[in-house]
Design a protein around this motif. Sequence first.
Motif, PDB file in Angstrom:
ATOM      1  N   VAL A 179      45.948  40.184  38.310  1.00  0.00           N
ATOM      2  CA  VAL A 179      45.653  41.556  37.896  1.00  0.00           C
ATOM      3  C   VAL A 179      44.256  41.982  38.313  1.00  0.00           C
ATOM      4  CG1 VAL A 179      45.364  43.076  35.903  1.00  0.00           C
ATOM      5  CG2 VAL A 179      47.302  41.505  36.000  1.00  0.00           C
ATOM      6  N   ALA A 180      43.249  41.138  38.042  1.00  0.00           N
ATOM      7  CA  ALA A 180      41.841  41.425  38.342  1.00  0.00           C
ATOM      8  C   ALA A 180      41.395  42.696  37.620  1.00  0.00           C
ATOM      9  CB  ALA A 180      41.601  41.476  39.839  1.00  0.00           C
ATOM     10  N   GLY A 181      40.672  43.592  38.310  1.00  0.00           N
ATOM     11  CA  GLY A 181      40.160  44.791  37.662  1.00  0.00           C
ATOM     12  C   GLY A 181      39.265  44.445  36.487  1.00  0.00           C
ATOM     13  N   GLU A 182      39.365  45.199  35.409  1.00  0.00           N
ATOM     14  CA  GLU A 182      38.499  45.006  34.246  1.00  0.00           C
ATOM     15  C   GLU A 182      38.727  43.667  33.547  1.00  0.00           C
ATOM     16  OE1 GLU A 182      39.001  48.301  31.628  1.00  0.00           O
ATOM     17  OE2 GLU A 182      38.075  49.756  33.001  1.00  0.00           O
ATOM     18  N   GLY A 236      50.359  49.884  54.098  1.00  0.00           N
ATOM     19  CA  GLY A 236      49.082  49.644  54.760  1.00  0.00           C
ATOM     20  C   GLY A 236      47.941  49.554  53.766  1.00  0.00           C
ATOM     21  N   ALA A 237      48.205  48.938  52.616  1.00  0.00           N
ATOM     22  CA  ALA A 237      47.289  49.029  51.475  1.00  0.00           C
ATOM     23  C   ALA A 237      46.251  47.916  51.407  1.00  0.00           C
ATOM     24  CB  ALA A 237      48.104  49.023  50.179  1.00  0.00           C
ATOM     25  N   TYR A 238      46.140  47.083  52.429  1.00  0.00           N
ATOM     26  CA  TYR A 238      45.248  45.930  52.321  1.00  0.00           C
ATOM     27  C   TYR A 238      43.797  46.230  52.670  1.00  0.00           C
ATOM     28  CZ  TYR A 238      49.052  42.694  51.388  1.00  0.00           C
ATOM     29  OH  TYR A 238      50.089  42.027  50.798  1.00  0.00           O
ATOM     30  N   GLY A 239      43.549  47.333  53.361  1.00  0.00           N
ATOM     31  CA  GLY A 239      42.178  47.623  53.747  1.00  0.00           C
ATOM     32  C   GLY A 239      41.651  46.616  54.759  1.00  0.00           C
ATOM     33  N   ARG A 240      40.396  46.833  55.188  1.00  0.00           N
ATOM     34  CA  ARG A 240      39.724  45.909  56.106  1.00  0.00           C
ATOM     35  C   ARG A 240      38.356  45.570  55.537  1.00  0.00           C
ATOM     36  NH1 ARG A 240      41.502  49.642  60.248  1.00  0.00           N
ATOM     37  NH2 ARG A 240      39.354  50.384  60.436  1.00  0.00           N
ATOM     38  N   PRO A 241      37.789  44.425  55.934  1.00  0.00           N
ATOM     39  CA  PRO A 241      36.472  44.063  55.400  1.00  0.00           C
ATOM     40  C   PRO A 241      35.411  45.143  55.585  1.00  0.00           C
ATOM     41  CG  PRO A 241      37.449  42.193  56.539  1.00  0.00           C
ATOM     42  CD  PRO A 241      38.354  43.374  56.800  1.00  0.00           C
ATOM     43  N   GLY A 280      34.923  26.215  33.342  1.00  0.00           N
ATOM     44  CA  GLY A 280      36.203  26.885  33.537  1.00  0.00           C
ATOM     45  C   GLY A 280      36.342  27.495  34.925  1.00  0.00           C
ATOM     46  N   ARG A 281      37.579  27.762  35.311  1.00  0.00           N
ATOM     47  CA  ARG A 281      37.872  28.319  36.640  1.00  0.00           C
ATOM     48  C   ARG A 281      38.703  29.587  36.488  1.00  0.00           C
ATOM     49  NH1 ARG A 281      38.426  23.372  34.671  1.00  0.00           N
ATOM     50  NH2 ARG A 281      40.453  22.880  35.579  1.00  0.00           N
ATOM     51  N   TRP A 282      38.270  30.646  37.175  1.00  0.00           N
ATOM     52  CA  TRP A 282      39.011  31.918  37.171  1.00  0.00           C
ATOM     53  C   TRP A 282      39.554  32.119  38.580  1.00  0.00           C
ATOM     54  CZ3 TRP A 282      39.080  35.172  32.698  1.00  0.00           C
ATOM     55  CH2 TRP A 282      39.857  36.334  32.852  1.00  0.00           C
ATOM     56  N   VAL A 283      40.870  31.972  38.724  1.00  0.00           N
ATOM     57  CA  VAL A 283      41.516  32.018  40.042  1.00  0.00           C
ATOM     58  C   VAL A 283      42.188  33.372  40.218  1.00  0.00           C
ATOM     59  CG1 VAL A 283      43.076  30.849  41.629  1.00  0.00           C
ATOM     60  CG2 VAL A 283      41.934  29.534  39.818  1.00  0.00           C
ATOM     61  N   ILE A 284      41.865  34.055  41.303  1.00  0.00           N
ATOM     62  CA  ILE A 284      42.380  35.409  41.538  1.00  0.00           C
ATOM     63  C   ILE A 284      43.234  35.430  42.806  1.00  0.00           C
ATOM     64  CG2 ILE A 284      41.772  37.830  41.956  1.00  0.00           C
ATOM     65  CD1 ILE A 284      39.116  37.280  40.519  1.00  0.00           C
ATOM     66  N   ALA A 285      44.461  35.960  42.669  1.00  0.00           N
ATOM     67  CA  ALA A 285      45.363  36.055  43.817  1.00  0.00           C
ATOM     68  C   ALA A 285      46.012  37.434  43.906  1.00  0.00           C
ATOM     69  CB  ALA A 285      46.435  34.975  43.743  1.00  0.00           C
ATOM     70  N   GLY A 286      45.436  38.429  43.260  1.00  0.00           N
ATOM     71  CA  GLY A 286      46.001  39.769  43.318  1.00  0.00           C
ATOM     72  C   GLY A 286      45.057  40.747  42.654  1.00  0.00           C
ATOM     73  N   ALA A 287      45.348  42.025  42.831  1.00  0.00           N
ATOM     74  CA  ALA A 287      44.471  43.062  42.290  1.00  0.00           C
ATOM     75  C   ALA A 287      45.292  44.219  41.733  1.00  0.00           C
ATOM     76  CB  ALA A 287      43.516  43.546  43.371  1.00  0.00           C
ATOM     77  N   LEU A 288      46.333  43.878  40.946  1.00  0.00           N
ATOM     78  CA  LEU A 288      47.189  44.921  40.386  1.00  0.00           C
ATOM     79  C   LEU A 288      46.411  45.873  39.482  1.00  0.00           C
ATOM     80  CD1 LEU A 288      50.323  42.757  39.501  1.00  0.00           C
ATOM     81  CD2 LEU A 288      50.119  44.390  41.372  1.00  0.00           C
ATOM     82  N   GLY A 289      45.316  45.371  38.885  1.00  0.00           N
ATOM     83  CA  GLY A 289      44.511  46.196  38.001  1.00  0.00           C
ATOM     84  C   GLY A 289      43.320  46.839  38.682  1.00  0.00           C
ATOM     85  N   GLY A 290      43.189  46.633  40.001  1.00  0.00           N
ATOM     86  CA  GLY A 290      42.087  47.223  40.756  1.00  0.00           C
ATOM     87  C   GLY A 290      41.236  46.163  41.432  1.00  0.00           C
TER      88      GLY A 290
END
Length: 349
Positions: A250-253, A55-60, A266-276
Amino acid sequence: MTKSDVMRAVRITRHGGPEVLESVRVPVPVPGAGEVLVRVGAVALNNTDLWTREGAYGRPDDPQARSGWRGPVDFPRIQGADVAGHVVAVGAGVDEVLVGRRVVIDPALYDGDGPDAHPVGLMGSERDGGYAEYVTAPAKQAHDVTGSALTDDQLATLPTAYGTALGMIERGRLRKGETALVSGASGGVGIALVQIARARGARVVAISSGTKIAAVREAGAHEVVDRAGDVVGQLRAAAPEGIDVALDVVAGELVGDGLPLLREGGRWVIAGALGGYGVAFDVRRLYLHNAQVIGSAMHTPAHFDLLMDLARQAAVQPVIAAAFPLEQAARAQEELARRGHVGKIVMHP
């Protein structure tokens, strides 16, 4: 096949650790109008299996809330988004020529019927998935791959990991000759990003660590930097002219540290948050350089069609890290959570 038939399945009835995975016998699902019934040959594991279970996805409105991918999970729920198998029955309105065909299921639930529809749900989260001997799916999302040289195990790895990777690459508009940064490169999505970006003619600079570095190079990365060291310094040395597209799970820092490495436009594409999921960056690095930060959740129907073309041609070679019987789903998820592997983990019902 009759409604009285039962099958083995693994499901969750609440959020929690691996102990909430229950091995049960349940009725074989009956395909509704416009659906097919697929005998599961292999089902691949993904981080979304762990996060849905936890249940780790949270809500807006509450990032700490226990929630599924797009809201509360309707328990009990059979997990498993990624399925390869054979069609054994069809519902009303579906051509029976599909029976016996080898298929990969597009696991997304879309917000419309067009080729650019957005995924707003996922098999194994918003509807029952493939941790079972049989699963139903919309017939239009059961893609015929009968002639593919890939194994069922390899085909099962494609929908979420390679679909997510291809969605990131398409949304990031990665072109031949550009330099791509891939974070978390030894995971399922990471290996897929490396392979597809390399196939597109990009120069691939990946981030990995330890014993996994050699495997990431073997998958096609031109340069691999060690995340245990000075990542930004290593990236500057590996890509002195900068990064065109960052493909980041990874995201985070890493976002704040890495944005200054992007080239103009440039483009920074994010599809996860393994780093926070808490991210801070200097917004001047964005607007002064016409850069973009792009969110990417899975794929569109058009992206999945492209992916299935790759599958039919065996143009990518998914890496299988381990295979488990369905009854060992908890052990398989624990192995996934340890992140000691390279590639994908699959199960056989």
